[in-house]
Write an enzyme that holds these catalytic residues in place. Structure first.
Site, PDB file in Angstrom:
ATOM      1  CE  LYS A   1      -4.042  -2.234   2.500  1.00 38.76           C
ATOM      2  NZ  LYS A   1      -4.795  -2.126   3.396  1.00 38.76           N
TER       3      LYS A   1
ATOM      4  CE1 TYR B   1      -9.356  -3.256   0.391  1.00 30.01           C
ATOM      5  CE2 TYR B   1      -8.755  -1.144  -0.863  1.00 30.01           C
ATOM      6  CZ  TYR B   1      -8.610  -2.073  -0.173  1.00 30.01           C
ATOM      7  OH  TYR B   1      -7.147  -2.416   0.335  1.00 30.01           O
TER       8      TYR B   1
ATOM      9  CG  PHE C   1     -14.018   3.006   6.980  1.00 27.98           C
ATOM     10  CD1 PHE C   1     -14.666   2.246   7.934  1.00 27.98           C
ATOM     11  CD2 PHE C   1     -13.103   2.362   5.928  1.00 27.98           C
ATOM     12  CE1 PHE C   1     -15.140   1.035   8.067  1.00 27.98           C
ATOM     13  CE2 PHE C   1     -13.274   0.643   6.027  1.00 27.98           C
ATOM     14  CZ  PHE C   1     -14.517   0.067   6.919  1.00 27.98           C
TER      15      PHE C   1
ATOM     16  NE  ARG D   1      -2.324  -5.230   7.616  1.00 29.08           N
ATOM     17  CZ  ARG D   1      -3.561  -5.805   6.952  1.00 29.08           C
ATOM     18  NH1 ARG D   1      -4.216  -6.766   7.707  1.00 29.08           N
ATOM     19  NH2 ARG D   1      -3.846  -5.705   5.867  1.00 29.08           N
TER      20      ARG D   1
ATOM     21  CG  ASN E   1      -3.825  -2.104   6.896  1.00 28.97           C
ATOM     22  OD1 ASN E   1      -3.574  -1.852   5.625  1.00 28.97           O
ATOM     23  ND2 ASN E   1      -4.994  -2.627   7.159  1.00 28.97           N
TER      24      ASN E   1
ATOM     25  CG  HIS F   1      -5.252  -6.562  -0.227  1.00 31.95           C
ATOM     26  ND1 HIS F   1      -6.434  -6.580   0.411  1.00 31.95           N
ATOM     27  CD2 HIS F   1      -5.009  -7.461  -1.278  1.00 31.95           C
ATOM     28  CE1 HIS F   1      -6.885  -7.581  -0.095  1.00 31.95           C
ATOM     29  NE2 HIS F   1      -6.215  -8.175  -1.209  1.00 31.95           N
TER      30      HIS F   1
ATOM     31  CD  GLU G   1      -8.272 -10.185  -3.413  1.00 29.69           C
ATOM     32  OE1 GLU G   1      -7.005 -10.373  -3.001  1.00 29.69           O
ATOM     33  OE2 GLU G   1      -8.924  -9.831  -2.747  1.00 29.69           O
TER      34      GLU G   1
HETATM   35  P1  ADP Z   1      -8.113  -6.437   5.685  1.00 23.94           P
HETATM   36  O1  ADP Z   1      -7.227  -5.625   4.956  1.00 23.94           O
HETATM   37  O2  ADP Z   1      -7.275  -6.838   6.764  1.00 23.94           O
HETATM   38  O3  ADP Z   1      -8.625  -7.862   4.982  1.00 23.94           O
HETATM   39  P2  ADP Z   1     -10.837  -5.385   5.349  1.00 23.94           P
HETATM   40  O4  ADP Z   1     -10.876  -6.361   3.891  1.00 23.94           O
HETATM   41  O5  ADP Z   1     -11.869  -5.596   6.345  1.00 23.94           O
HETATM   42  O6  ADP Z   1      -9.340  -5.814   6.064  1.00 23.94           O
HETATM   43  O7  ADP Z   1     -10.490  -3.827   4.750  1.00 23.94           O
HETATM   44  C1  ADP Z   1      -9.931  -3.494   3.763  1.00 23.94           C
HETATM   45  C2  ADP Z   1      -9.035  -2.128   4.153  1.00 23.94           C
HETATM   46  O8  ADP Z   1      -9.847  -0.982   4.464  1.00 23.94           O
HETATM   47  C3  ADP Z   1      -8.070  -2.445   5.293  1.00 23.94           C
HETATM   48  O9  ADP Z   1      -6.732  -3.286   5.079  1.00 23.94           O
HETATM   49  C4  ADP Z   1      -7.825  -1.063   5.883  1.00 23.94           C
HETATM   50  O10 ADP Z   1      -7.018  -0.330   4.854  1.00 23.94           O
HETATM   51  C5  ADP Z   1      -9.163  -0.420   5.584  1.00 23.94           C
HETATM   52  N1  ADP Z   1     -10.158  -0.489   6.921  1.00 23.94           N
HETATM   53  C6  ADP Z   1     -10.821  -1.249   7.236  1.00 23.94           C
HETATM   54  N2  ADP Z   1     -11.418  -1.021   8.308  1.00 23.94           N
HETATM   55  C7  ADP Z   1     -11.060   0.226   8.538  1.00 23.94           C
HETATM   56  C8  ADP Z   1     -11.657   1.158   9.352  1.00 23.94           C
HETATM   57  N3  ADP Z   1     -12.384   1.001  10.373  1.00 23.94           N
HETATM   58  N4  ADP Z   1     -11.441   2.684   9.403  1.00 23.94           N
HETATM   59  C9  ADP Z   1     -10.425   2.981   8.396  1.00 23.94           C
HETATM   60  N5  ADP Z   1      -9.944   1.861   7.339  1.00 23.94           N
HETATM   61  C10 ADP Z   1     -10.537   0.741   7.472  1.00 23.94           C
END
Ligand code: ADP
Length: 143
Positions: free
Chosen positions: A11, A51, A59, A104, A118, A121, A132
């Protein structure tokens, strides 16, 4: 354990903090193999698709802006059980909750944007990985 390929995105926080080599070394140290690697700027369209599971969250616009701060680096990574193992190496979404020693936990934002900035992905299962890899790599770009 099955031989799998997963899709990883470095990212914009990883790119701007020059963490790509450090994190890639962790993956290679685990014995995983690079099968595809490229830098790319993400359009609104590809982010809406990637997404779609968070598109209705308040968000989401911040996540889209964040993912467009710099180009990202897409990685196709192969190995035994790589999909789950890379998720374990990353740690949970919220970097503040991620243990030291995880990617992370070691490199994610610990301040305001800990849930968003974080580092990487990674696909969360075999179906997601297949979709993907097709989304981010064209035919002939995964070796
Ligand atoms: P992951 O990437 O850990 O699988 P998700 O698919 O739930 O997590 O979310 C996609 C991405 O959206 C996350 O990696 C993060 O960058 C962002 N994200 C998720 N939840 C939040 C939140 N509550 N606030 C801000 N950004 C978020």
């Amino acid at each position: 354990m099955a031989l799998e390929t997963t899709l990883i995105l470095f990212k914009p926080d990883a790119v701007s903090k020059s963490l790509v080599g450090t994190v890639l070394a962790r993956f290679e140290t685990e014995g995983f193999k690079i099968r595809g690697l490229k830098m790319m700027a993400l359009s609104d369209e590809i982010l809406a698709e990637h997404y779609s599971h968070i598109a209705d969250k308040p968000f989401f616009p911040d996540v889209r802006s964040f993912m467009q701060e710099t180009p990202v680096i897409a990685l196709a990574l192969e190995g035994e059980g790589v999909i789950g193992k890379v998720r374990d190496l990353l740690g949970p979404t919220d970097s503040k909750e991620a243990a030291p020693g995880t990617i992370r936990g070691d490199f994610g934002d610990k301040e305001g944007d800990a849930k968003m900035r974080n580092v990487c992905h990674a696909s969360d299962g075999p179906e997601a990985a297949a979709a993907e890899l097709k989304r981010f790599f064209n035919d002939g770009e995964v070796f």
